[in-house]
Design an enzyme around this catalytic site. Structure first.
Site, PDB file in Angstrom:
ATOM      1  N   LYS A 135      31.110  -0.320 -97.233  1.00  0.00           N
ATOM      2  CA  LYS A 135      32.003   0.537 -97.578  1.00  0.00           C
ATOM      3  C   LYS A 135      33.111   0.281 -98.383  1.00  0.00           C
ATOM      4  O   LYS A 135      33.401   1.176 -99.122  1.00  0.00           O
ATOM      5  CB  LYS A 135      32.645   0.345 -96.263  1.00  0.00           C
ATOM      6  CG  LYS A 135      32.112   0.978 -94.956  1.00  0.00           C
ATOM      7  CD  LYS A 135      32.352   1.462 -93.592  1.00  0.00           C
ATOM      8  CE  LYS A 135      31.531   2.788 -92.887  1.00  0.00           C
ATOM      9  NZ  LYS A 135      32.506   2.925 -91.159  1.00  0.00           N
ATOM     10  N   LYS A 219      17.245   6.795 -92.807  1.00  0.00           N
ATOM     11  CA  LYS A 219      17.070   7.643 -91.748  1.00  0.00           C
ATOM     12  C   LYS A 219      18.382   9.569 -92.819  1.00  0.00           C
ATOM     13  O   LYS A 219      18.833   8.684 -93.234  1.00  0.00           O
ATOM     14  CB  LYS A 219      18.329   6.632 -90.761  1.00  0.00           C
ATOM     15  CG  LYS A 219      19.879   6.980 -90.365  1.00  0.00           C
ATOM     16  CD  LYS A 219      19.781   5.890 -89.599  1.00  0.00           C
ATOM     17  CE  LYS A 219      21.435   5.969 -89.452  1.00  0.00           C
ATOM     18  NZ  LYS A 219      22.153   5.109 -88.140  1.00  0.00           N
ATOM     19  N   LYS A 222      25.078  10.691 -92.029  1.00  0.00           N
ATOM     20  CA  LYS A 222      25.825  11.459 -92.471  1.00  0.00           C
ATOM     21  C   LYS A 222      26.176  10.913 -94.040  1.00  0.00           C
ATOM     22  O   LYS A 222      26.133  12.003 -94.889  1.00  0.00           O
ATOM     23  CB  LYS A 222      26.832  12.380 -92.130  1.00  0.00           C
ATOM     24  CG  LYS A 222      27.612  10.893 -90.998  1.00  0.00           C
ATOM     25  CD  LYS A 222      28.615  10.521 -89.309  1.00  0.00           C
ATOM     26  CE  LYS A 222      29.044   9.554 -89.138  1.00  0.00           C
ATOM     27  NZ  LYS A 222      30.128   9.288 -88.300  1.00  0.00           N
TER      28      LYS A 222
END
Ligand code: TRP
Length: 361
Positions: A135, A219, A222
């Site tokens: 991140k 996958k 979001k």
């Protein structure tokens, strides 16, 4: 014998773990309210599992709104998304009479325990969290915040406050769960073996693993969402149907469940089986000898049939925000009862003075 002056404090070992009113083992899980809508992966991977667990476990399901602050959302958007996420939980079958549904920020003990835990977390240890590294690599502007760095410590506090035996999360949270266990063991070694409950590392398998429709080896998520690869629960059902019909499929023509050789078709079959609650065998038999197009049309219909009533339910909850807030208020009350006991116990063990009772009260 104990001669400890606070041995009658609530939360002492004799009372640990089991609430007088509920003997079911505890679980805790949470989702960050960072999106306007959950997607089908959240629905089949997490929500249906949470619903299934609420009968046999004393379940605490949290809107991780403090964690959501790490993306620095617009205040109005955060409020809206928090309510929308709650409404989707409820529409998905989460029952506030069986499970405790609450917002993390409504229970002050989360931030408080996180502070204590952060004093027992190594700087390097936190720096090794792969999600932090990923991140922070993606963040522009001023770079990663301290909050993003300590995110897993707050998550450990979420879990330890409720003496959770089990934490149903996906594979992507495994490392955070391991840190939680390390911290729990560290606290117990230093302050007494019953300071906190060490949660089980068991990662509950999701009912169905759902992949991106355009990229069926990634996958459905979001953060990686491709516009056409994700089915959003609250967006136009016809758009979802279109996305299913334009899903990437595989070479050959045969409909087989083989995630390695046929990831695209297998993903469609998984979604179909999960939504219709049928076995894979059964579903594969239904499509034997038929073409990819048949499967897509059938799945598109099923998706529309699931989304329409789901959206109606969500809209009913959203139309009455006062009721929604009341449900969260009730959940927070129950959550506080449990969390405050743990915090009192930990504060005491680490040597913080108990607040003296006022002479006037
Ligand atoms: N980090 C989790 C996620 O992104 C959300 C979360 C926050 C959580 N606190 C938690 C999950 C505690 C389980 C337990 O999915």
């Amino acid at each position: 014998m104990r001669d400890h002056p606070h041995s009658n404090l609530p939360g002492e070992p004799a009372m640990m773990g089991i609430m007088a009113d509920d003997a079911r083992p505890r679980i805790l899980s949470g989702m960050q309210p960072t999106q306007d809508s959950l997607h089908l992966g959240n629905y089949l991977g997490a929500m249906t599992q949470w619903v299934a667990l609420q009968n046999d476990y004393d379940a605490f399901y949290m809107l991780a709104d403090l964690h959501a602050l790490t993306v620095n959302p617009e205040p109005a958007a955060l409020r809206e998304r928090t309510r929308r996420t709650a409404a989707q939980y409820l529409a998905g079958g989460l029952d506030p009479d069986r499970a405790t549904l609450f917002a993390q920020s409504h229970v002050a003990a989360h931030a408080e325990l996180a502070w204590v835990l952060s004093c027992h977390t190594g700087y390097g240890e936190a720096g090794r969290m792969t999600q932090f590294k990923d991140k922070s690599a993606k963040r522009g502007g001023d770079g990663p915040s301290v909050g993003l760095f300590t995110y897993p410590v707050l998550m450990a506090a979420d879990i330890l406050l409720y003496d959770a035996a089990l934490v149903p999360v996906g594979e992507d949270q495994r490392q955070h769960l391991e840190l939680t266990r390390d911290l729990a063991e560290r606290l117990n070694a230093r302050f007494g073996p019953d300071t906190v409950v060490v949660p089980s590392p068991h990662i509950v398998r999701s009912i169905a693993k759902i992949y991106d429709l355009q990229n069926p080896t990634a996958k459905m998520s979001k953060s990686e969402a491709s516009a056409k690869g994700t089915i959003w629960l609250l967006k136009d059902p016809q758009r979802a149907a279109k996305a299913v019909k334009s899903a990437v499929t595989d070479d050959g023509a045969e409909i087989l469940f083989d995630p390695v050789a046929k990831p695209g078709v297998s993903n469609l079959l998984s979604i179909y089986a999960a939504l219709t609650q049928r076995s894979m065998e059964d579903v594969v038999a239904e499509f034997e000898g038929r073409q990819y197009g048949h499967l897509k049309v059938a799945l598109a219909d099923v998706v529309v049939d699931v989304l329409i009533p789901f959206q109606e339910k969500v809209n009913t909850f959203l139309a009455d925000p006062a009721e929604l807030d009341a449900i969260l208020a009730r959940g927070a009350e129950r959550a506080r009862e449990v969390a405050d006991q743990t915090l009192t116990r930990v504060y005491d063990r680490v040597g913080l003075l108990p607040p003296a009772r006022s002479a006037w009260s």
